[in-house]
Write a protein that holds these residues in place. Structure first.
Motif, PDB file in Angstrom:
ATOM      1  N   ASP A  43     -81.773 -31.039 -52.922  1.00  0.00           N
ATOM      2  CA  ASP A  43     -81.961 -30.163 -54.595  1.00  0.00           C
ATOM      3  C   ASP A  43     -80.321 -29.848 -54.956  1.00  0.00           C
ATOM      4  OD1 ASP A  43     -83.087 -29.027 -56.863  1.00  0.00           O
ATOM      5  OD2 ASP A  43     -82.739 -27.217 -55.603  1.00  0.00           O
ATOM      6  N   LYS A  44     -79.775 -28.748 -53.942  1.00  0.00           N
ATOM      7  CA  LYS A  44     -78.286 -28.256 -54.024  1.00  0.00           C
ATOM      8  C   LYS A  44     -77.071 -28.835 -54.787  1.00  0.00           C
ATOM      9  CE  LYS A  44     -77.495 -24.670 -51.804  1.00  0.00           C
ATOM     10  NZ  LYS A  44     -76.952 -23.690 -50.990  1.00  0.00           N
ATOM     11  N   ARG A  45     -77.277 -30.991 -53.694  1.00  0.00           N
ATOM     12  CA  ARG A  45     -75.997 -31.423 -54.577  1.00  0.00           C
ATOM     13  C   ARG A  45     -76.540 -31.754 -56.220  1.00  0.00           C
ATOM     14  NH1 ARG A  45     -76.837 -36.989 -54.663  1.00  0.00           N
ATOM     15  NH2 ARG A  45     -75.011 -38.409 -55.154  1.00  0.00           N
ATOM     16  N   ASN A  91     -70.930 -13.930 -59.165  1.00  0.00           N
ATOM     17  CA  ASN A  91     -69.622 -14.544 -59.142  1.00  0.00           C
ATOM     18  C   ASN A  91     -69.643 -15.993 -59.877  1.00  0.00           C
ATOM     19  OD1 ASN A  91     -68.148 -12.362 -57.702  1.00  0.00           O
ATOM     20  ND2 ASN A  91     -68.860 -13.083 -55.606  1.00  0.00           N
ATOM     21  N   PRO A  92     -68.551 -16.105 -60.209  1.00  0.00           N
ATOM     22  CA  PRO A  92     -68.724 -17.928 -60.498  1.00  0.00           C
ATOM     23  C   PRO A  92     -68.475 -18.353 -59.218  1.00  0.00           C
ATOM     24  CG  PRO A  92     -66.156 -16.628 -59.847  1.00  0.00           C
ATOM     25  CD  PRO A  92     -67.485 -15.607 -59.600  1.00  0.00           C
ATOM     26  N   ASP A  93     -69.630 -20.030 -59.191  1.00  0.00           N
ATOM     27  CA  ASP A  93     -69.762 -21.056 -58.234  1.00  0.00           C
ATOM     28  C   ASP A  93     -68.662 -21.713 -58.675  1.00  0.00           C
ATOM     29  OD1 ASP A  93     -70.951 -23.184 -57.175  1.00  0.00           O
ATOM     30  OD2 ASP A  93     -72.416 -22.668 -57.422  1.00  0.00           O
ATOM     31  N   ILE A  94     -67.993 -21.510 -57.893  1.00  0.00           N
ATOM     32  CA  ILE A  94     -66.715 -22.755 -57.372  1.00  0.00           C
ATOM     33  C   ILE A  94     -67.069 -24.149 -57.134  1.00  0.00           C
ATOM     34  CG2 ILE A  94     -64.264 -22.619 -56.282  1.00  0.00           C
ATOM     35  CD1 ILE A  94     -64.714 -20.237 -55.295  1.00  0.00           C
ATOM     36  N   LEU A  95     -67.264 -24.218 -56.232  1.00  0.00           N
ATOM     37  CA  LEU A  95     -68.661 -25.830 -56.240  1.00  0.00           C
ATOM     38  C   LEU A  95     -69.017 -26.804 -57.467  1.00  0.00           C
ATOM     39  CD1 LEU A  95     -68.555 -27.688 -54.075  1.00  0.00           C
ATOM     40  CD2 LEU A  95     -70.952 -27.094 -53.626  1.00  0.00           C
ATOM     41  N   ALA A  96     -69.375 -25.515 -57.979  1.00  0.00           N
ATOM     42  CA  ALA A  96     -69.938 -26.044 -59.175  1.00  0.00           C
ATOM     43  C   ALA A  96     -68.778 -26.451 -60.080  1.00  0.00           C
ATOM     44  CB  ALA A  96     -71.404 -25.187 -60.079  1.00  0.00           C
ATOM     45  N   ARG A 145     -78.142 -30.005 -57.889  1.00  0.00           N
ATOM     46  CA  ARG A 145     -77.665 -28.794 -59.093  1.00  0.00           C
ATOM     47  C   ARG A 145     -76.059 -28.576 -59.117  1.00  0.00           C
ATOM     48  NH1 ARG A 145     -78.230 -23.843 -56.590  1.00  0.00           N
ATOM     49  NH2 ARG A 145     -79.730 -24.749 -54.973  1.00  0.00           N
ATOM     50  N   LYS A 146     -75.223 -28.558 -58.183  1.00  0.00           N
ATOM     51  CA  LYS A 146     -74.162 -28.375 -58.195  1.00  0.00           C
ATOM     52  C   LYS A 146     -72.819 -29.257 -58.805  1.00  0.00           C
ATOM     53  CE  LYS A 146     -74.207 -24.943 -55.338  1.00  0.00           C
ATOM     54  NZ  LYS A 146     -73.543 -22.970 -55.019  1.00  0.00           N
ATOM     55  N   GLY A 147     -73.842 -31.094 -58.442  1.00  0.00           N
ATOM     56  CA  GLY A 147     -72.620 -32.479 -59.236  1.00  0.00           C
ATOM     57  C   GLY A 147     -71.578 -32.316 -57.951  1.00  0.00           C
ATOM     58  N   GLY A 204     -69.725 -29.877 -50.710  1.00  0.00           N
ATOM     59  CA  GLY A 204     -69.946 -28.666 -50.908  1.00  0.00           C
ATOM     60  C   GLY A 204     -70.789 -28.196 -49.588  1.00  0.00           C
ATOM     61  N   PHE A 205     -70.984 -26.929 -49.348  1.00  0.00           N
ATOM     62  CA  PHE A 205     -72.170 -27.497 -48.361  1.00  0.00           C
ATOM     63  C   PHE A 205     -72.772 -26.105 -48.074  1.00  0.00           C
ATOM     64  CE2 PHE A 205     -69.195 -27.814 -44.141  1.00  0.00           C
ATOM     65  CZ  PHE A 205     -68.212 -28.232 -44.114  1.00  0.00           C
ATOM     66  N   ALA A 206     -74.074 -26.509 -47.748  1.00  0.00           N
ATOM     67  CA  ALA A 206     -75.346 -25.845 -47.404  1.00  0.00           C
ATOM     68  C   ALA A 206     -75.547 -24.670 -46.159  1.00  0.00           C
ATOM     69  CB  ALA A 206     -76.271 -26.041 -47.937  1.00  0.00           C
ATOM     70  N   VAL A 213     -62.837 -29.376 -50.493  1.00  0.00           N
ATOM     71  CA  VAL A 213     -63.973 -29.666 -49.079  1.00  0.00           C
ATOM     72  C   VAL A 213     -64.489 -27.992 -49.360  1.00  0.00           C
ATOM     73  CG1 VAL A 213     -65.012 -29.822 -46.720  1.00  0.00           C
ATOM     74  CG2 VAL A 213     -63.203 -31.054 -47.805  1.00  0.00           C
ATOM     75  N   MET A 214     -65.836 -27.422 -49.994  1.00  0.00           N
ATOM     76  CA  MET A 214     -65.796 -26.371 -49.522  1.00  0.00           C
ATOM     77  C   MET A 214     -66.597 -25.710 -48.876  1.00  0.00           C
ATOM     78  SD  MET A 214     -64.174 -26.149 -52.763  1.00  0.00           S
ATOM     79  CE  MET A 214     -64.049 -25.322 -54.222  1.00  0.00           C
ATOM     80  N   ALA A 215     -65.776 -24.818 -48.181  1.00  0.00           N
ATOM     81  CA  ALA A 215     -66.283 -24.566 -46.466  1.00  0.00           C
ATOM     82  C   ALA A 215     -66.843 -22.914 -47.204  1.00  0.00           C
ATOM     83  CB  ALA A 215     -66.113 -25.383 -45.266  1.00  0.00           C
ATOM     84  N   ALA A 216     -66.533 -22.681 -47.457  1.00  0.00           N
ATOM     85  CA  ALA A 216     -66.171 -21.184 -47.653  1.00  0.00           C
ATOM     86  C   ALA A 216     -67.849 -20.506 -48.436  1.00  0.00           C
ATOM     87  CB  ALA A 216     -65.279 -20.421 -49.086  1.00  0.00           C
ATOM     88  N   ALA A 217     -67.680 -19.072 -47.462  1.00  0.00           N
ATOM     89  CA  ALA A 217     -69.222 -18.847 -47.669  1.00  0.00           C
ATOM     90  C   ALA A 217     -68.826 -17.907 -49.101  1.00  0.00           C
ATOM     91  CB  ALA A 217     -69.947 -18.650 -45.945  1.00  0.00           C
TER      92      ALA A 217
HETATM   93  O1  C5P Z   1     -75.377 -21.922 -53.683  1.00  0.00           O
HETATM   94  P1  C5P Z   1     -74.759 -21.638 -51.814  1.00  0.00           P
HETATM   95  O2  C5P Z   1     -74.275 -20.269 -51.519  1.00  0.00           O
HETATM   96  O3  C5P Z   1     -75.793 -21.928 -50.946  1.00  0.00           O
HETATM   97  O4  C5P Z   1     -73.455 -23.229 -51.984  1.00  0.00           O
HETATM   98  C1  C5P Z   1     -73.024 -22.933 -51.287  1.00  0.00           C
HETATM   99  C2  C5P Z   1     -72.253 -24.326 -51.239  1.00  0.00           C
HETATM  100  O5  C5P Z   1     -71.194 -23.984 -52.770  1.00  0.00           O
HETATM  101  C3  C5P Z   1     -70.188 -23.769 -50.157  1.00  0.00           C
HETATM  102  O6  C5P Z   1     -70.131 -25.153 -50.609  1.00  0.00           O
HETATM  103  C4  C5P Z   1     -69.812 -22.905 -50.851  1.00  0.00           C
HETATM  104  O7  C5P Z   1     -69.195 -22.891 -51.166  1.00  0.00           O
HETATM  105  C5  C5P Z   1     -69.761 -23.253 -52.341  1.00  0.00           C
HETATM  106  N1  C5P Z   1     -69.664 -21.835 -53.136  1.00  0.00           N
HETATM  107  C6  C5P Z   1     -68.901 -21.182 -54.049  1.00  0.00           C
HETATM  108  N2  C5P Z   1     -68.791 -20.390 -55.085  1.00  0.00           N
HETATM  109  C7  C5P Z   1     -69.374 -19.351 -55.073  1.00  0.00           C
HETATM  110  C8  C5P Z   1     -71.255 -19.966 -53.720  1.00  0.00           C
HETATM  111  C9  C5P Z   1     -70.465 -20.779 -53.159  1.00  0.00           C
HETATM  112  O8  C5P Z   1     -68.348 -22.574 -54.148  1.00  0.00           O
HETATM  113  N3  C5P Z   1     -69.619 -18.907 -55.535  1.00  0.00           N
END
Ligand code: C5P
Length: 410
Positions: free
Chosen positions: A349-351, A315-320, A353-355, A335-337, A281-285
């Motif tokens: 769209d984000k769902r 930064n690396p997109d951890i969720l993707a 894109r990020k998979g 993921g969170f948006a 559960v990727m709730a981090a901002a």
């Molecule tokens: O693209 P955006 O930042 O809006 O996406 C939000 C989601 O992606 C959240 O679940 C956030 O935890 C995750 N995220 C991530 N790594 C990043 C950017 C966003 O895991 N670098």
């Protein structure tokens, strides 16, 4: 269940006839059973039957001098690992809710400090009566665990909710209730403890800090409240939680594995190290960018009047990354948006894109008070489309989401 002792309180209902079978199942798993009958319970099954099956005396009276001399009624509840009420009649539940102790069963229920699991059974209208429903809320707030009731035909010829769960289902609930619980349950109806026992869930939470120099950094307004609440709710459902948190305002909950990080890069590494997991559960901002020309020493004004220019990289997109198909991918990725406009369209769209499997989307535009606040109004987007949840406390969103995760992992 080897060596565990169940204090089995038998209320007065036709469902009491399922109790002998439950005792057999418990004994077959190595549990010791101490039966206690209410006066009404003894009308539906007998102390003799239960004693024979349990292999020890069944108790039915608060005023039994002999039994009291041998083993006091307080001792009965002290010796137990778990108290189970089966069937729990409307009357017994009402006594429990109000702390009435006028016979052995209700006295034991008031005297115990052990977990109590009840298997309600009653007529459908008694179940739906506001008094019963009020008592159920009180009992749930007190942390009492429930199994059932089920819908079905009743002995009284009616149909509806109120049938006691079958002994096999009660056995499963007993097993879950006996599993080690890191902390006491949240007083909320949505929590079904044990649903996630044996599961590992990674939760990311809070903001990240991307350094500019040793004293300055780029951050965001995330308080970490929603992530911490989700971790606590998952923990309460029995999951092992790896809580990867940036520098958040809200403290991490007890009973979870806390991994503290500062930057997105560190968060990525910590998530990778925490794998494998059943769900993430990727709730981090997470900060989208980091400063590539950050300084090892504090930046100073150089007297020219020109501000320094910061160079940034994504930064690396951890969720993707975690959503990519492969052995490493958790079965469920959420993921969170945080959006400020066209929330559903952007999040849908984000769902894709990020998979990830689900996106929990919320409107963080000014005036909603959501970012940094105590409430949240979310839309959960799954493959079936958007599901709008009413505005509620972040704790309640967390419990509802944890429940949904429990159902998805099955
Ligand atoms: O693209 P955006 O930042 O809006 O996406 C939000 C989601 O992606 C959240 O679940 C956030 O935890 C995750 N995220 C991530 N790594 C990043 C950017 C966003 O895991 N670098």
């Amino acid at each position: 269940m080897n060596g565990k002792r169940i204090l089995l309180i038998v209320g007065g209902g036709i469902a009491a006839m399922k109790v002998p079978q439950l005792i057999r199942l418990l004994r077959a798993e190595g549990a010791a059973v101490t039966p206690v009958l209410t006066q009404a319970g003894a009308q539906f099954t007998t102390a003799m039957t239960l004693s024979v099956l349990a292999g020890e005396a069944a108790h039915d009276s608060l005023w039994d001098i002999e039994a009291e001399a041998e083993i006091g009624h307080i001792q009965l509840s002290r010796n137990a690992d778990l108290v189970v009420v089966v069937p729990a009649t409307a009357d017994l539940l009402a006594k429990m809710a109000h702390g009435i102790a006028d016979d052995l069963a209700s006295t034991l229920l008031l005297a115990t400090d052990k977990r109590v699991l009840v298997a309600p059974a009653m007529n459908v209208r008694m179940w739906h009566h506001p008094a019963t429903q009020r008592n159920l809320r009180t009992l749930r707030d007190d942390g009492i665990l429930f199994v059932g009731p089920e819908d079905g035909d009743m002995a009284c010829g009616e149909y509806g909710t109120g049938r006691m769960s079958e002994p096999e289902a009660i056995l499963r609930a007993i097993r879950e209730a006996l599993a080690p619980q890191p902390l006491k349950l949240l007083p909320e109806a949505q929590i079904r403890p044990g649903t996630l026992s044996g599961r590992h869930v990674i939760v990311t939470s809070g903001p990240t800090h991307e350094p500019i120099d040793p004293v300055r950094y780029i951050a965001n307004r995330s308080s970490g409240a929603q992530g911490a609440a989700i971790a606590a709710a998952l923990r309460d459902m029995g999951a092992r939680v790896s809580f990867v948190t940036g520098p958040a305002e809200v403290s991490p909950p007890d009973g979870v594995d806390v991994i503290r990080v500062q930057t997105a890069g560190q968060m990525h590494e910590a998530v990778e190290a925490a794998l494998p997991a059943d769900a993430a559960v990727m709730a981090a901002a997470v900060a989208d960018w980091r400063v590539t020309n950050s300084s090892a020493t504090k930046m100073k004004k150089d007297g020219s009047g020109r501000p320094p220019s910061l160079e940034m990289t994504e930064n690396p997109d951890i969720l993707a990354w975690i959503s990519q198909p492969g052995d490493r991918r958790p079965r469920l990725v959420v993921g969170f948006a945080a959006e400020t406009n066209d929330v559903v369209a952007h999040a849908t769209d984000k769902r894709l894109r990020k998979g990830c499997d689900w996106i929990v989307a919320n409107d963080v535009s000014e005036g909603t008070g959501i970012m940094g606040g105590t409430e949240n109004a979310v839309t959960v987007i799954t493959e079936d489309g958007p599901e709008e949840w009413p505005r509620m406390a972040k704790d309640a969103v967390a419990r509802k989401l944890a429940q949904k995760i429990g159902e998805a992992l099955g």
